[in-house]
Design a protein around this motif. Structure first.
Motif, PDB file in Angstrom:
ATOM      1  N   LEU A   1       3.435   4.390  -0.342  1.00  0.00           N
ATOM      2  CA  LEU A   1       2.414   5.289   0.175  1.00  0.00           C
ATOM      3  C   LEU A   1       1.901   6.223  -0.927  1.00  0.00           C
ATOM      4  O   LEU A   1       0.694   6.447  -1.055  1.00  0.00           O
ATOM      5  CB  LEU A   1       2.955   6.096   1.354  1.00  0.00           C
ATOM      6  N   ALA A   2       2.803   6.740  -1.747  1.00  0.00           N
ATOM      7  CA  ALA A   2       2.397   7.602  -2.863  1.00  0.00           C
ATOM      8  C   ALA A   2       1.503   6.832  -3.834  1.00  0.00           C
ATOM      9  O   ALA A   2       0.482   7.353  -4.304  1.00  0.00           O
ATOM     10  CB  ALA A   2       3.624   8.156  -3.584  1.00  0.00           C
ATOM     11  N   ASP A   3       1.861   5.576  -4.111  1.00  0.00           N
ATOM     12  CA  ASP A   3       1.035   4.741  -4.988  1.00  0.00           C
ATOM     13  C   ASP A   3      -0.354   4.539  -4.380  1.00  0.00           C
ATOM     14  O   ASP A   3      -1.364   4.584  -5.087  1.00  0.00           O
ATOM     15  CB  ASP A   3       1.691   3.376  -5.222  1.00  0.00           C
TER      16      ASP A   3
ATOM     17  N   GLY B   1      -6.995   7.593  -3.331  1.00  0.00           N
ATOM     18  CA  GLY B   1      -7.435   8.972  -3.139  1.00  0.00           C
ATOM     19  C   GLY B   1      -6.986   9.540  -1.804  1.00  0.00           C
ATOM     20  O   GLY B   1      -6.485   8.830  -0.922  1.00  0.00           O
ATOM     21  N   ILE B   2      -7.196  10.831  -1.659  1.00  0.00           N
ATOM     22  CA  ILE B   2      -6.698  11.557  -0.494  1.00  0.00           C
ATOM     23  C   ILE B   2      -7.520  11.300   0.768  1.00  0.00           C
ATOM     24  O   ILE B   2      -6.971  11.251   1.869  1.00  0.00           O
ATOM     25  CB  ILE B   2      -6.576  13.077  -0.794  1.00  0.00           C
TER      26      ILE B   2
ATOM     27  N   ASP C   1      -7.693   9.425   6.469  1.00  0.00           N
ATOM     28  CA  ASP C   1      -8.225   8.526   7.492  1.00  0.00           C
ATOM     29  C   ASP C   1      -7.121   7.628   8.048  1.00  0.00           C
ATOM     30  O   ASP C   1      -7.010   7.438   9.255  1.00  0.00           O
ATOM     31  CB  ASP C   1      -9.362   7.672   6.926  1.00  0.00           C
ATOM     32  N   PHE C   2      -6.287   7.093   7.166  1.00  0.00           N
ATOM     33  CA  PHE C   2      -5.160   6.247   7.577  1.00  0.00           C
ATOM     34  C   PHE C   2      -4.148   7.052   8.395  1.00  0.00           C
ATOM     35  O   PHE C   2      -3.718   6.638   9.472  1.00  0.00           O
ATOM     36  CB  PHE C   2      -4.498   5.646   6.325  1.00  0.00           C
TER      37      PHE C   2
END
Length: 74
Positions: A45-47, A53-54, A59-60
């Protein structure tokens, strides 16, 4: 945000803590395999956030079933 750190300090340094109130905190996953899987998921998730981008992450994140009950609020 920081409940596990507070719990760690209370357990490992009890003389430094007079009292402790934890709200919605847990000691984490007890199972080593589950911890490793969570670590891999968190890293993926961090990758994704770094790559996409944020805004796509938000949105996810807001579409997760975790938030279904909140969608019923005004």
């Amino acid at each position: 945000m920081g409940g596990r750190l507070a719990l760690y300090i209370a357990v490992h340094y009890p003389d430094s803590v007079a009292s402790l109130t934890l709200e919605s905190a847990s000691p984490g996953l007890a199972d080593a395999v589950a911890r490793q899987q969570r670590r891999q998921q968190d890293n993926a998730l961090a990758d994704r956030i770094e790559r996409d981008g944020i805004v796509p992450f938000i949105d996810f994140w807001t579409q997760l079933s975790l938030w279904e009950s909140q969608k019923q609020l005004s």
